[in-house]
Design a protein around this motif. Structure first.
Motif, PDB file in Angstrom:
ATOM      1  N   LEU A   1       0.730  -1.205  -0.198  1.00 13.75           N
ATOM      2  CA  LEU A   1       0.122   0.098  -0.023  1.00 13.75           C
ATOM      3  C   LEU A   1       0.813   1.170  -0.214  1.00 13.75           C
ATOM      4  CD1 LEU A   1      -2.722   1.202   0.346  1.00 13.75           C
ATOM      5  CD2 LEU A   1      -2.601   1.156   2.613  1.00 13.75           C
ATOM      6  N   MET A   2       1.983   1.534   1.015  1.00 11.64           N
ATOM      7  CA  MET A   2       2.632   2.422   0.817  1.00 11.64           C
ATOM      8  C   MET A   2       3.329   2.916  -0.413  1.00 11.64           C
ATOM      9  SD  MET A   2       2.698   3.773   3.936  1.00 11.64           S
ATOM     10  CE  MET A   2       1.120   3.889   3.509  1.00 11.64           C
ATOM     11  N   SER A   3       3.827   1.582  -1.334  1.00 11.32           N
ATOM     12  CA  SER A   3       4.336   1.856  -2.556  1.00 11.32           C
ATOM     13  C   SER A   3       3.247   2.307  -3.518  1.00 11.32           C
ATOM     14  CB  SER A   3       4.836   0.467  -2.998  1.00 11.32           C
ATOM     15  OG  SER A   3       5.879  -0.190  -2.246  1.00 11.32           O
ATOM     16  N   LEU A   4       2.131   1.802  -3.458  1.00 12.72           N
ATOM     17  CA  LEU A   4       1.185   2.253  -4.332  1.00 12.72           C
ATOM     18  C   LEU A   4       0.509   3.787  -4.170  1.00 12.72           C
ATOM     19  CD1 LEU A   4      -1.646  -0.723  -4.221  1.00 12.72           C
ATOM     20  CD2 LEU A   4       0.250  -0.035  -5.981  1.00 12.72           C
ATOM     21  N   ILE A   5       0.744   4.332  -3.110  1.00 15.69           N
ATOM     22  CA  ILE A   5       0.307   5.703  -2.752  1.00 15.69           C
ATOM     23  C   ILE A   5       1.582   6.594  -2.735  1.00 15.69           C
ATOM     24  CG2 ILE A   5      -1.901   5.095  -1.558  1.00 15.69           C
ATOM     25  CD1 ILE A   5      -0.488   5.881   1.149  1.00 15.69           C
ATOM     26  N   GLY A   6       2.610   6.207  -3.157  1.00 19.10           N
ATOM     27  CA  GLY A   6       3.850   7.129  -3.391  1.00 19.10           C
ATOM     28  C   GLY A   6       5.015   7.095  -2.306  1.00 19.10           C
TER      29      GLY A   6
END
Length: 185
Positions: free
Chosen positions: A84-89
């Motif tokens: 999730l952290m990767s998906l949101i930048g």
């Protein structure tokens, strides 16, 4: 399938049919607790009417994994948080040391510097967490794996504990909020 109609500039759902009901989550309080935890996080990071296909896909795959498999729930939640952290930048640096750029002797994860650190650079950072090689591979896999294969691995208890700590601290730090798994009972 669902049916909508526009009333006064907004859409209203008249009816819908579920595709998946996640029955096991409905009858198991522990599974439901983990699902509530991840949905709270997703609720906080998304806005109404935003196109967030990748976040929705991650959420649904995570709910399915929690509900329908016997995979360690702490591992599932940790993978979810890192992805999730990767998906949101907020993708951490996972190819090399975030400080000196070496690819050798990577042994720590830095919360403050958002990525991996080598043994030498880790000595200068109080926010680092020492990680095993298994945890290093788990972090890389959680960030880079194809969405459909995201939950297709397992690791040792030690690695799960390290990944759990890193994922929690990293998510809390980047979202500037503390998320706790709420107990229902």
């Amino acid at each position: 399938m669902y049916y909508t109609e526009e009333i006064g500039g907004t859409y209203h759902i008249n009816s819908c049919e579920p595709i998946e009901v996640f029955y096991n989550a409905r009858i198991d309080l522990e599974r439901l607790q983990y699902i509530a935890h991840i949905t709270k996080i997703v609720e906080d990071i998304t806005n109404e009417n935003d196109t967030s296909y990748n976040v929705l896909q991650l959420l649904l795959n995570t709910i399915y994994t929690i509900s329908e498999t016997e995979m360690d729930k702490e591992l599932v939640i940790s993978i979810f948080k890192m992805r999730l952290m990767s998906l949101i930048g907020f993708t951490p640096e996972i190819r090399e040391c975030v400080s000196c750029k070496t690819k050798e002797n990577i042994t720590h994860f830095s919360i403050k510097n958002s990525g991996l650190k080598c043994e030498n650079c880790a000595k200068l950072d109080k926010s680092v967490i020492k990680i095993s090689e298994a945890t290093l591979y788990a972090i890389k896999y959680a960030i880079m794996a194809p969405a459909k294969k995201l939950f297709s691995f397992n690791t040792s208890e030690e690695s799960i504990e390290e990944l759990k700590l890193i994922a929690k601290l990293y998510l809390d730090d980047k979202l500037e909020k503390t998320y706790k798994l709420e107990k229902f009972i």
